[in-house]
Design an enzyme around this catalytic site. Structure first.
Site, PDB file in Angstrom:
ATOM      1  N   ASN A 163       0.854  -1.201   0.000  1.00 25.94           N
ATOM      2  CA  ASN A 163       0.000   0.000   0.000  1.00 25.94           C
ATOM      3  C   ASN A 163       0.886   1.245   0.000  1.00 25.94           C
ATOM      4  OD1 ASN A 163       0.482   0.922   2.874  1.00 25.94           O
ATOM      5  ND2 ASN A 163      -0.256  -1.163   3.218  1.00 25.94           N
ATOM      6  N   ASP A 174      -4.275  -6.635   5.635  1.00 28.71           N
ATOM      7  CA  ASP A 174      -5.216  -7.504   6.350  1.00 28.71           C
ATOM      8  C   ASP A 174      -5.099  -8.951   5.861  1.00 28.71           C
ATOM      9  OD1 ASP A 174      -6.340  -5.573   8.021  1.00 28.71           O
ATOM     10  OD2 ASP A 174      -7.561  -4.803   6.368  1.00 28.71           O
ATOM     11  N   PRO A 223      -2.608 -12.024  11.049  1.00 25.20           N
ATOM     12  CA  PRO A 223      -2.936 -11.775  12.459  1.00 25.20           C
ATOM     13  C   PRO A 223      -3.084 -10.275  12.698  1.00 25.20           C
ATOM     14  CG  PRO A 223      -0.648 -12.517  12.212  1.00 25.20           C
ATOM     15  CD  PRO A 223      -1.281 -12.601  10.864  1.00 25.20           C
ATOM     16  N   ASP A 224      -3.970  -9.906  13.625  1.00 28.55           N
ATOM     17  CA  ASP A 224      -4.124  -8.492  13.985  1.00 28.55           C
ATOM     18  C   ASP A 224      -3.119  -8.190  15.097  1.00 28.55           C
ATOM     19  OD1 ASP A 224      -4.894  -6.029  15.108  1.00 28.55           O
ATOM     20  OD2 ASP A 224      -6.919  -6.284  14.298  1.00 28.55           O
ATOM     21  N   PHE A 240      -3.875   3.418  14.986  1.00 25.06           N
ATOM     22  CA  PHE A 240      -4.158   4.430  13.971  1.00 25.06           C
ATOM     23  C   PHE A 240      -5.296   3.897  13.107  1.00 25.06           C
ATOM     24  CE2 PHE A 240      -1.381   8.154  13.335  1.00 25.06           C
ATOM     25  CZ  PHE A 240      -0.602   8.024  14.474  1.00 25.06           C
ATOM     26  N   LYS A 278     -13.070   0.843  15.723  1.00 25.91           N
ATOM     27  CA  LYS A 278     -11.805   0.082  15.716  1.00 25.91           C
ATOM     28  C   LYS A 278     -11.187   0.086  17.109  1.00 25.91           C
ATOM     29  CE  LYS A 278     -10.154   0.375  10.974  1.00 25.91           C
ATOM     30  NZ  LYS A 278      -9.401   1.115   9.992  1.00 25.91           N
TER      31      LYS A 278
HETATM   32  O1  PMT Z   1       3.179   6.137   6.400  1.00 26.26           O
HETATM   33  P1  PMT Z   1       2.526   7.432   6.010  1.00 26.26           P
HETATM   34  O2  PMT Z   1       2.589   7.690   4.537  1.00 26.26           O
HETATM   35  O3  PMT Z   1       3.033   8.589   6.829  1.00 26.26           O
HETATM   36  O4  PMT Z   1       0.973   7.276   6.318  1.00 26.26           O
HETATM   37  C1  PMT Z   1       0.525   7.163   7.637  1.00 26.26           C
HETATM   38  C2  PMT Z   1      -0.712   6.255   7.748  1.00 26.26           C
HETATM   39  C3  PMT Z   1      -1.867   6.851   6.964  1.00 26.26           C
HETATM   40  C4  PMT Z   1      -0.392   4.862   7.215  1.00 26.26           C
HETATM   41  C5  PMT Z   1      -1.036   6.183   9.274  1.00 26.26           C
HETATM   42  O5  PMT Z   1      -1.307   7.471   9.738  1.00 26.26           O
HETATM   43  C6  PMT Z   1      -2.229   5.293   9.539  1.00 26.26           C
HETATM   44  O6  PMT Z   1      -3.371   5.715   9.527  1.00 26.26           O
HETATM   45  N1  PMT Z   1      -1.975   3.981   9.803  1.00 26.26           N
HETATM   46  C7  PMT Z   1      -3.017   2.968  10.030  1.00 26.26           C
HETATM   47  C8  PMT Z   1      -3.623   2.561   8.732  1.00 26.26           C
HETATM   48  C9  PMT Z   1      -4.919   1.764   8.897  1.00 26.26           C
HETATM   49  O7  PMT Z   1      -5.952   2.189   8.564  1.00 26.26           O
HETATM   50  O8  PMT Z   1      -4.797   0.689   9.498  1.00 26.26           O
HETATM   51  P2  PMT Z   1      -6.032  -0.356   9.774  1.00 26.26           P
HETATM   52  O9  PMT Z   1      -7.349   0.258   9.851  1.00 26.26           O
HETATM   53  O10 PMT Z   1      -5.847  -1.441   8.803  1.00 26.26           O
HETATM   54  O11 PMT Z   1      -5.621  -0.843  11.187  1.00 26.26           O
HETATM   55  C10 PMT Z   1      -5.990  -0.196  12.380  1.00 26.26           C
HETATM   56  C11 PMT Z   1      -4.877  -0.371  13.379  1.00 26.26           C
HETATM   57  O12 PMT Z   1      -4.579  -1.760  13.562  1.00 26.26           O
HETATM   58  C12 PMT Z   1      -3.572   0.272  12.975  1.00 26.26           C
HETATM   59  O13 PMT Z   1      -2.972   0.786  14.133  1.00 26.26           O
HETATM   60  C13 PMT Z   1      -2.757  -0.883  12.389  1.00 26.26           C
HETATM   61  O14 PMT Z   1      -1.352  -0.685  12.548  1.00 26.26           O
HETATM   62  C14 PMT Z   1      -3.246  -2.055  13.228  1.00 26.26           C
HETATM   63  N2  PMT Z   1      -3.245  -3.352  12.521  1.00 26.26           N
HETATM   64  C15 PMT Z   1      -4.030  -3.565  11.434  1.00 26.26           C
HETATM   65  C16 PMT Z   1      -4.041  -4.790  10.816  1.00 26.26           C
HETATM   66  C17 PMT Z   1      -3.217  -5.824  11.315  1.00 26.26           C
HETATM   67  N3  PMT Z   1      -3.194  -7.018  10.744  1.00 26.26           N
HETATM   68  N4  PMT Z   1      -2.454  -5.595  12.389  1.00 26.26           N
HETATM   69  C18 PMT Z   1      -2.446  -4.382  12.986  1.00 26.26           C
HETATM   70  O15 PMT Z   1      -1.732  -4.184  13.969  1.00 26.26           O
END
Ligand code: PMT
Length: 396
Positions: free
Chosen positions: A209, A278, A305-306, A323, A337
């Protein structure tokens, strides 16, 4: 601007690295610092005061008998107005005179008369640096509360190689910003994920991504400035980690998961900034997929895994921050979330604001509700998020 409103006296002493002080002045000013330059007579043989005057927009002081100060007390007035005296480059002679409390030129007198902190960035030939006299003087200055920045090792202007190079202007700027940052996370261990993950389809192709890693790296830097010991688990990104941060490179979500779980038990705070895939490819090919083998190759996906949820579920685990990057309904999705992953704090950003780029807009969501932060550079937002975390974890 991370040094907005800070008044800094930049002392420049005689040495070839004096030319780098011009760049340092530019960097300090760019961060909002109000910089007054004072040079030793020796420094003026390397760079003229006019250069510093043009860059700072202020007259440069070189002479303790300068008649421009109405009370003829430049040494008192300049140091009293300062939040910090920064001497870069600091020559062996300057260090010796300061260690012995001499006041034989304007800069030395100002330093002796100061009531503000002082940082010095030594620069000299490696033998001069290693000389027991210089080492004694540096030890004395450190014991007197002076902060010594560097020096670095490397090739020197004289052609020799060793310790004695002045730190680069960008490194000195980082030290100055860190110096002014309240140590809200002193003694804390902070673990951060950053960047994208890369899920292989075959040896050369994959699913990834647009995360650049900037937000996560900005947080690593801000946590370090706040006094934390920082470990970064980073997906593939194109820049280097902040100095002093322990960086661990990973590629896939599974590798990130393993690296985080191996370190999470030690951490006080975990911040998941990475855009973790994911799903990964269940049937990744060992060899490069060929186009002419007939049909479109099927790509089977399996859930990763999350990481954040698993860390949050640890018994006696760290304080967890997530985030959420969303394209709509930021508050509803981010809060959902936060609750689903059972974490106390999540930082929400819109995809068009957060991915790539140097700037972002964040809204912090916790039990108390939403805390919007103004649009700003990721470095500035990172500092504000660190302050919020420190507040929630009871340090401030
Ligand atoms: O890197 P940059 O270009 O500066 O951009 C920053 C960013 C937009 C990537 C950052 O600010 C951000 O938003 N990161 C989270 C992206 C996101 O939407 O993640 P998510 O919704 O898939 O996951 C939510 C949270 O769970 C996040 O903290 C993620 O790190 C965590 N997660 C998600 C999936 C997974 N399998 N394991 C995780 O730990």
């Amino acid at each position: 601007m991370e040094l907005q409103g800070k008044r800094i006296v930049l002392g420049v002493t005689g040495g070839i690295a004096a030319y780098k002080a011009a760049e340092l002045l530019r960097l300090l000013s760019k961060q909002g610092a109000d910089v007054q330059v004072a040079m030793t007579e020796g420094a003026t043989h390397f760079v003229t005061p006019t250069t510093f005057q043009a860059l700072s927009g202020k007259p440069v002081f070189t002479d303790q008998w300068d008649a421009r100060m109405p009370n003829a007390m430049a040494h008192i007035d300049l140091s009293r107005q300062a939040d910090l005296i920064l001497v870069a480059p600091a020559s062996a002679d300057f260090l010796a005179r300061t260690a012995h409390g001499l006041a034989d030129d304007l800069l030395a007198t100002m330093v002796l008369a100061r009531d503000c902190p002082m940082l010095v960035a030594p620069a000299m030939n490696r033998q001069m640096w290693e000389n027991p006299a210089t080492q004694r003087n540096v030890a004395q200055l450190a014991a007197d509360g002076v902060h010594i920045l560097g020096p670095a090792c490397g090739e020197q202007a004289c052609g020799e190689v060793g310790a004695g190079r002045m730190l680069e202007p960008e490194e000195i700027l980082e030290e100055v910003i860190a110096f002014f940052t309240p140590k809200l996370m002193a003694g804390k261990k902070v673990l951060i994920t950053a960047g994208p993950t890369f899920e292989a389809i075959d040896p050369v192709r994959g699913i990834t991504n647009l995360s650049s890693g900037r937000m996560g790296y900005a947080l690593a830097r801000a946590a370090q400035h706040a006094g934390a010991t920082v470990t970064l688990v980073s997906g593939p990104v194109s820049f280097s980690a902040p100095q002093g941060v322990d960086r661990n490179n990973v590629r896939s979500a599974l590798e990130m998961h393993a690296a985080v779980m191996a370190r999470a038990g030690e951490a006080d705070i975990f911040i998941g900034v990475a855009a973790v895939a994911d799903y990964r490819v269940a049937n990744a090919a060992e060899h490069k997929l060929k186009k002419d083998t007939g049909g479109i190759p099927p790509i089977e996906l399996v859930e990763n895994p999350d990481i954040l949820a698993e860390v949050a579920a640890l018994k006696d685990g760290p304080f967890c921050v997530g985030f959420a990057a969303e394209s709509q309904n930021l508050e509803a999705y981010a809060q959902a979330k936060r609750k689903k992953k059972n974490i106390p704090l999540i930082a929400g950003n819109l995809i068009q604001d957060g991915f790539g780029g140097d700037d972002n807009t964040l809204i912090l969501f916790d039990e108390a509700g939403a805390h919007p932060l103004k649009p700003a550079a990721k470095s500035v937002l990172a500092g504000q998020l660190i302050q919020h975390i420190a507040h929630l974890t009871g340090k401030n």
